[in-house]
Design an enzyme around this catalytic site. Structure first.
Site, PDB file in Angstrom:
ATOM      1  NE  ARG B  59      30.014  40.158  38.490  1.00  0.00           N
ATOM      2  CZ  ARG B  59      28.732  39.951  39.054  1.00  0.00           C
ATOM      3  NH1 ARG B  59      27.849  39.213  38.515  1.00  0.00           N
ATOM      4  NH2 ARG B  59      28.564  40.023  40.325  1.00  0.00           N
ATOM      5  CB  THR B  60      36.787  39.574  38.703  1.00  0.00           C
ATOM      6  OG1 THR B  60      35.708  40.716  38.354  1.00  0.00           O
ATOM      7  CG2 THR B  60      38.112  39.888  38.013  1.00  0.00           C
ATOM      8  CE  LYS B  87      49.225  29.835  59.142  1.00  0.00           C
ATOM      9  NZ  LYS B  87      50.041  28.906  58.469  1.00  0.00           N
ATOM     10  NE  ARG B 109      38.956  42.216  42.228  1.00  0.00           N
ATOM     11  CZ  ARG B 109      37.672  42.413  42.004  1.00  0.00           C
ATOM     12  NH1 ARG B 109      36.656  41.870  42.779  1.00  0.00           N
ATOM     13  NH2 ARG B 109      37.298  42.553  40.840  1.00  0.00           N
ATOM     14  CG  HIS B 137      37.987  46.058  37.528  1.00  0.00           C
ATOM     15  ND1 HIS B 137      38.509  44.872  36.881  1.00  0.00           N
ATOM     16  CD2 HIS B 137      36.847  45.272  37.823  1.00  0.00           C
ATOM     17  CE1 HIS B 137      37.980  43.693  37.033  1.00  0.00           C
ATOM     18  NE2 HIS B 137      36.942  44.197  37.747  1.00  0.00           N
TER      19      HIS B 137
END
Lengths: 190, 309
Positions: B59-60, B87, B109, B137
């Protein structure tokens, strides 16, 4: 609300361009010109007022058109903030006004209305914003006051209330509130 | 009206009431733009935005990407699974490498609380926090409050209940900050193992009685049970959770007034809320998703306006 700078005016140095009676005549004449050009396709016309300062004028013209023709004429308000060319070039963030166009402009003859035409940049952004609502058949521009020789883009109105020559530190102030209606020229204090 | 008081969106904690109202004003305008036949404006056409998602999101990420594209920005996407992160590259190195390719805004995020703030101190870019661990958030809280305001007219003095896994929820903390700044009364309700102890310092009521709390509130925000974070057995089973803290139609019908229901998604139907409730007229879940794009456009617009040319 948005790009009004706080100017200091020299109140003794003001000149009336249009008084109440002259304004009434001018707005009636502008409405008549629209009717003359569009009477046969008035249902294909849309009056669009440019936010923020074209709103009052567009409302008055729209009311007059409906009264004179007896037809219902499409009407909307357009804010072109997100299409302006000076984003990130101003000190303050530009806060938009309301856009309210509840019909498609596809195939319509649009009459875009603002109070004063100066550089032409707002009209340019409005033309871009208009297309988001469909492809109009034609777009005409109506302004109450045309500040000549100040254009920065090749934009020319079809309907003009009055053309005036104004120097840079003079400001045209339009007031359309009933009996106090007037257009005056103010000189910015240097 | 001037500008946002912040240069990055790191959390609701750093915003003031005027900032939030300014974001809402712009979101209203963008919502109108999103309902035009052509839903795109060219405002950010000279900017590039990188979406750095070190944690999974549907969604975000889609909402941010749509917001960026509808503002005309160029967008690059990055997700941890397919990157050089595996890596051993550090967060700052990854971000700086992307910035070297002339990126103006980073939407981040990350699973670590404070990751967005850390990045904002170390790289020269506008940072938007799209969720940092169990911390904040902010865009979710803004879209929640915006959706409530849209339905109820105002947030002030409204009673908002947050139900469920508050301990692991970044949505809960951002919502508490946002709603309180707008003058709402906030209460949380859930099993005691999922209610963090710091809440009493935030002027939030705590309850473990769902029925009584639902009767108290005007709005209930139902949090997702974060099944991936339940390894420590915070409650015995999903079935028991559903029986004690799940919202169902029978419970809603027993209330003396209609309440508004929100859920940040993704929904575990049958656990924290039953299917019929999600699809009922009380639920504004899809309004939240729609408003999410407008809120994110507003934030990007306001932050981008502060980027010097």
């Amino acid at each position: 609300m948005r790009h009004d700078k706080k100017f200091q005016y020299n109140m003794s140095d003001r000149k009336i361009i249009l008084n109440v009676d002259q304004l009434k005549l001018t707005i009636t004449r502008l409405s008549s010109e629209i009717i003359e050009n569009h009477i046969e396709l008035i249902d294909k016309c849309a009056i669009i007022g440019m936010q923020p300062r074209g709103v009052q004028l567009s409302q008055q013209i729209h009311t007059m058109l409906e009264y004179e023709t007896g037809y219902s004429v499409k009407y909307g308000l357009l804010d072109s903030t997100f299409f302006r060319d000076d984003f990130r070039r101003r000190e303050d963030v530009i806060i938009p006004n309301k856009t309210n166009i509840e019909f498609s402009l596809e195939g319509l003859n649009v009459i875009l209305i603002d109070d004063v035409l100066f550089t032409g940049r707002s009209v340019r952004s409005s033309l871009d914003a208009l297309v988001s609502f469909g492809r109009p058949n034609s777009v005409e521009l109506l302004v109450l006051i045309d500040r000549r020789f100040s254009r920065e883009l090749p934009i020319q109105p079809k309907y003009i209330g009055k053309s005036i020559d104004v120097i840079e530190n003079e400001h045209v102030v339009v007031n359309l509130d009933g009996n106090n209606s007037s257009v005056i020229l103010l000189n910015e204090k240097s | 009206m001037k500008h946002l008081s912040v240069n990055h969106l790191l959390g609701i904690k750093y915003l003031n009431k005027d900032d939030i109202n300014l974001i809402f004003h712009l979101a209203n305008s963008f919502k109108e733009v999103l309902n035009r036949p052509i839903k795109k404006v060219p405002t950010l056409r000279d900017l590039t935005v990188a979406n750095l998602f070190f944690e999974s999101s549907t969604r975000t990420r889609i909402s941010f990407e749509l917001a960026q594209k509808r503002l005309g920005a160029d967008v690059v996407n990055f997700s941890a699974g397919t990157s050089s992160l595996s890596k051993g590259e550090s967060l700052i190195d990854t971000a700086n490498n992307i910035l070297a390719m002339k990126v103006d805004v980073i939407v981040l995020r990350h699973s670590n609380p404070g990751a967005a703030e850390f990045l904002s101190n170390h790289v020269k870019s506008v940072i938007v926090n799209a969720g940092d661990g169990s911390h904040e958030h902010p865009t979710q809280a803004l879209l929640d409050a915006f959706s409530i305001r849209e339905k109820l007219g105002s947030i002030k003095n409204k009673k908002v209940l947050i139900i469920g896994d508050v301990k692991h929820s970044r949505v809960a903390l951002s919502n508490i900050f946002c709603l309180q700044k707008l003058g709402a009364k906030v209460r949380v309700c859930g099993p005691s193992t999922l209610i963090p102890k710091y809440l009493n310092k935030l002027d939030v009521e705590v309850s473990h009685n769902l029925k009584e709390s639902l009767e108290w509130c005007d709005v209930a925000n139902i949090l997702r049970i974060q099944l991936e974070r339940q390894k420590n057995n915070f409650f015995p089973s999903n079935r028991e959770y559903a029986m004690l803290f799940g919202v169902n139609q029978e419970l809603l019908s027993s209330l003396s007034q209609d309440i508004l229901l929100l859920h940040p998604g993704p929904i575990n139907r049958g656990v924290e809320v039953t299917s019929d409730v999600v699809d009922s007229h009380n639920s504004i879940v899809l309004n939240q998703v729609e408003n999410g794009v407008a809120i994110r456009m507003a934030i990007l617009y306001l932050l981008a306006a502060k980027i010097k040319r």
